[in-house]
Scaffold this motif. Structure first.
Motif, short mmCIF file in Angstrom:
data_model
loop_
_atom_site.label_atom_id
_atom_site.label_comp_id
_atom_site.label_asym_id
_atom_site.label_seq_id
_atom_site.Cartn_x
_atom_site.Cartn_y
_atom_site.Cartn_z
N LEU A 84 -82.06 31.65 20.22
CA LEU A 84 -83.44 31.98 19.92
C LEU A 84 -84.42 31.36 20.91
O LEU A 84 -85.61 31.71 20.91
CB LEU A 84 -83.79 31.56 18.48
N ASP A 85 -83.92 30.43 21.76
CA ASP A 85 -84.80 29.93 22.83
C ASP A 85 -84.90 30.95 23.95
O ASP A 85 -85.84 30.90 24.76
CB ASP A 85 -84.24 28.60 23.39
N ASN A 86 -83.93 31.89 23.92
CA ASN A 86 -83.94 32.95 24.92
C ASN A 86 -84.83 34.08 24.41
O ASN A 86 -84.69 34.53 23.28
CB ASN A 86 -82.51 33.45 25.14
N GLU A 87 -85.75 34.51 25.26
CA GLU A 87 -86.72 35.52 24.86
C GLU A 87 -86.04 36.83 24.48
O GLU A 87 -86.44 37.50 23.52
CB GLU A 87 -87.70 35.77 26.02
N THR A 88 -84.98 37.18 25.22
CA THR A 88 -84.29 38.45 24.94
C THR A 88 -83.64 38.41 23.57
O THR A 88 -83.75 39.36 22.76
CB THR A 88 -83.23 38.71 26.01
N ASP A 89 -82.93 37.30 23.26
CA ASP A 89 -82.28 37.18 21.94
C ASP A 89 -83.31 37.15 20.82
O ASP A 89 -83.10 37.69 19.72
CB ASP A 89 -81.42 35.92 21.88
N ARG A 90 -84.43 36.51 21.11
CA ARG A 90 -85.47 36.46 20.09
C ARG A 90 -85.99 37.86 19.79
O ARG A 90 -86.22 38.22 18.62
CB ARG A 90 -86.60 35.54 20.56
N GLU A 91 -86.18 38.66 20.82
CA GLU A 91 -86.66 40.02 20.62
C GLU A 91 -85.62 40.85 19.87
O GLU A 91 -85.96 41.70 19.03
CB GLU A 91 -86.98 40.67 21.97
N ARG A 92 -84.35 40.60 20.19
CA ARG A 92 -83.28 41.31 19.47
C ARG A 92 -83.32 40.98 17.98
O ARG A 92 -83.16 41.86 17.12
CB ARG A 92 -81.91 40.92 20.04
N LEU A 93 -83.54 39.69 17.66
CA LEU A 93 -83.60 39.28 16.25
C LEU A 93 -84.80 39.92 15.56
O LEU A 93 -84.70 40.43 14.43
CB LEU A 93 -83.68 37.76 16.14
N ILE A 94 -85.94 39.92 16.25
CA ILE A 94 -87.15 40.51 15.66
C ILE A 94 -86.95 42.00 15.42
O ILE A 94 -87.33 42.56 14.38
CB ILE A 94 -88.37 40.25 16.56
N SER A 95 -86.30 42.66 16.37
CA SER A 95 -86.04 44.10 16.23
C SER A 95 -85.13 44.36 15.04
O SER A 95 -85.33 45.32 14.28
CB SER A 95 -85.40 44.62 17.52
#
Length: 506
Positions: A84-95
Motif C-alpha cells: 500500500l506504500d506503492n501508488e499502483t497497489d493503492r490504486e488497485r485496492l481503491i478500485s
C-alpha cells in the motif's frame, strides 16, 4: 293446605329453577374452560408462528451480514499481495473497493484508513460528527486492541447505522490499513413484508446488552407500552450485560427464545456468528383480537341462550306449579267433602234415626271405654235400662205413628231431666239405656226416682198417660260390660214384674 302448597312450591322451585340454573352454570363454566384452553392453545400457536417468522427474517439478515463479511475477507486477501506504500497497489485496492461498493446495494459508504488514521479512500459524501467518532473508534479497536474484525453501531439523522470493519495485513502480517463498511440498518427490514404476522408491532436489532441498534415499525407502536430491552435483557436467556460488539470477545448462544411480558411477546434469535440478535415484539391483544372478538360473541350467545332457556323453563315451571296448585286445591276440597261425608255417615251410623239418640252400638262402645278407663283410674260407674210401661197398648190403640211420637216425647223429657248427668241412648224398641259415669248406686237410684216423677208429671196427652220402669246396675270390678248390662236388664224385668213405674237396683 297453605303449608302443603309451600312445600309444592319449594319442590317445584328446585325442579324448575334451581336444578336448571345449576346445570346451565356447569355448562357455562365448562364452555368457558374449553374456550380459555383454546385461547391458551392460540397463544402457544402465536409463539410458534412468531418464532418461525423471526427465524426466517434472522436468516435473511444474517445472510446479508455474511455477504458483507465476505466482501471484507476478499479485500483482506487481495491486500496481502499488495504494497500500500506503492501508488499502483493503492490504486488497485481503491478500485477493488469501489467495485464492491457498486455491487452491494445495502452499502451506504465505504472507507479505507491507514493505521495512523489518515484517509486512504472514502465514499462518504457527508462527514458527520458521529461518523468521525466511529471512525476513530474503529482505528482504536484495530490498532490498540489488536482486533481484526469488529462491528459498531451509531445513530445519525434519526437512523441507525452499522459499521463493519476489518484489518488489512500484508504478507508479513503487519497491519497496513483498515477497511470499513457503512450500512443503513433499515434496509434489513425490507424483507419483513414477507414475514408479517398479526399483532407484530416492531422488529428490533439489538446487542448483547440490550442496546437497540435498529427498529422497524416503531411508528405503528407509538402510544403502546413497548419493551425496554435494557431493563428486561436479564429476562432473555443467554444474554450478558456487555456492550462490546466484537465477535472475538462476545458470542450469543444460538437458538430461538420467547419471553412473555404482560401484554406482549418478545421472540429473539442470534444472527449467525455476529454479536447481534433479532427480536420481534408482538402485542397479544392485537394478535388475538379476532379470536377474542369471536370469544366474546360466543360467550354472549352462550349466556343469551342460558338466559332464554332459564326464562322458558321458569315460565313453563310456573304454569306447571299453578296447574298442580289448582289440582291440589281440588284434591283438598274433594278430601274435605269426603271427610265431611264420612263423618256424617259415621254420625248417622251411631244415631237412632227416630229419636236422634245414640244407638246401641255406640253406647256399647262408650261403656267399654268407661270400663277400660276405670282400670287406670278407678271410679263408680252405673247404668240404667228404662222401659216404657204398656207401650204396646199405645201402638195397638193409637197406631204406630202415635207410638213413635210418644217415644220421642218421653226421650225429650228424660233428656231434660238428666241434663249432663248421664248419656241417654236407644237400646232397642221402647227400651232406653243411660250411662252414668262417676255415679254410685245410690246416686243412680236418686236420679232414677227423679226420672219417674218427671215422666209421670209430663204426660204426652190427657188420653195417654205414660210411666216407666227402670233397672239399675253398678259396675263390679273385673266383670264384663255384658254382665253389667245383664244385671241391669234383670233388675228391669224385676221392676216390671213388681207392678211397673218403679226402680230396682240389681
Amino acid at each position: 293446605m297453605n303449608k302443603y302448597l309451600m312445600t309444592i312450591k319449594n319442590k317445584q322451585y328446585i325442579r324448575f329453577f334451581l336444578i336448571p340454573t345449576i346445570l346451565c352454570l356447569i355448562l357455562a363454566i365448562s364452555v368457558v374452560f374449553v374456550l380459555l384452553n383454546q385461547r391458551k392453545g392460540e397463544l402457544v400457536d402465536l409463539e410458534n408462528r412468531s418464532q418461525l417468522q423471526t427465524s426466517l427474517l434472522s436468516e435473511k439478515i444474517a445472510g446479508k451480514l455474511n455477504s458483507l463479511e465476505l466482501v471484507l475477507s476478499m479485500i483482506n486477501q487481495s491486500a496481502r499481495s499488495m504494497d500500500l506504500d506503492n501508488e499502483t497497489d493503492r490504486e488497485r485496492l481503491i478500485s477493488l473497493v469501489k467495485s464492491q461498493l457498486y455491487l452491494q446495494d445495502d452499502l451506504e459508504g465505504l472507507c479505507i484508513l491507514s493505521p495512523d488514521g489518515s484517509k486512504i479512500y472514502s465514499s462518504f459524501h457527508i462527514i458527520t460528527e458521529n461518523l468521525l467518532e466511529n471512525q476513530q473508534r474503529m482505528i482504536t479497536t484495530h490498532t490498540r486492541q489488536d482486533i481484526s474484525f469488529s462491528l459498531f453501531s451509531f445513530i445519525d439523522n434519526k437512523a441507525w447505522h452499522l459499521v463493519l470493519s476489518r484489518s488489512l495485513f500484508d504478507q508479513s502480517g503487519d497491519l497496513v490499513a483498515i477497511v470499513g463498511l457503512l450500512i443503513e440498518t433499515h434496509s434489513f427490514f425490507d424483507l419483513l413484508s414477507v414475514t408479517e404476522i398479526p399483532g407484530l408491532e416492531r422488529a428490533i436489532l439489538f446487542d448483547t446488552a440490550g442496546k437497540t441498534i435498529a427498529t422497524w415499525n416503531q411508528k405503528d407502536a407509538l402510544g403502546k407500552e413497548t419493551i425496554h430491552l435494557e431493563e428486561n435483557i436479564h429476562l432473555i436467556p443467554s444474554f450478558s450485560d456487555s456492550n462490546i460488539l466484537n465477535t472475538q470477545d462476545q458470542t450469543i448462544n444460538a437458538g430461538i427464545k420467547t419471553v412473555r411480558f404482560e401484554n406482549s411477546l418478545l421472540t429473539t434469535v442470534k444472527l449467525g456468528n455476529f454479536p447481534l440478535s433479532l427480536g420481534m415484539e408482538t402485542f397479544i391483544d392485537k394478535a388475538m383480537a379476532s379470536y377474542d372478538n369471536a370469544l366474546v360473541i360466543s360467550m354472549s350467545v352462550l349466556f343469551l341462550f342460558i338466559i332464554i332457556s332459564l326464562t322458558v323453563i321458569t315460565l313453563l315451571g310456573k304454569q306447571v306449579i299453578e296447574q298442580e296448585q289448582v289440582q291440589q286445591v281440588m284434591m283438598d276440597e274433594l278430601s274435605e267433602k269426603v271427610k265431611s261425608r264420612t263423618a256424617e255417615l259415621e254420625k248417622l251410623s251411631t244415631l237412632d234415626s227416630l229419636t236422634g239418640l245414640i244407638n246401641r252400638r255406640k253406647i256399647n262402645s262408650l261403656l267399654a271405654e268407661q270400663i277400660d278407663n276405670r282400670s287406670k283410674e278407678p271410679t263408680f260407674c252405673c247404668i240404667m235400662i228404662i222401659d216404657i210401661d204398656h207401650f204396646k197398648l199405645v201402638n195397638d190403640n193409637f197406631g204406630h205413628q202415635t207410638g213413635d211420637e210418644v217415644l220421642i216425647h218421653i226421650v225429650r223429657v228424660l233428656q231434660q231431666s238428666l241434663g249432663p248427668l248421664g248419656t241417654l241412648s236407644r237400646w232397642g224398641g221402647d227400651e232406653l239405656l243411660v250411662l252414668l259415669p262417676s255415679h254410685s248406686a245410690q246416686q243412680a237410684l236418686d236420679i232414677a226416682k227423679d226420672l219417674l216423677v218427671h215422666i209421670r208429671d209430663n204426660p204426652f196427652s190427657p188420653d195417654i198417660m205414660s210411666t216407666i220402669s227402670i233397672g239399675i246396675a253398678q259396675y263390679r270390678e273385673g266383670e264384663l260390660s255384658s254382665d253389667l248390662i245383664s244385671r241391669a236388664d234383670t233388675a228391669l224385668y224385676e221392676a216390671k214384674g213388681s207392678g211397673r213405674n218403679r226402680v230396682i237396683l240389681g
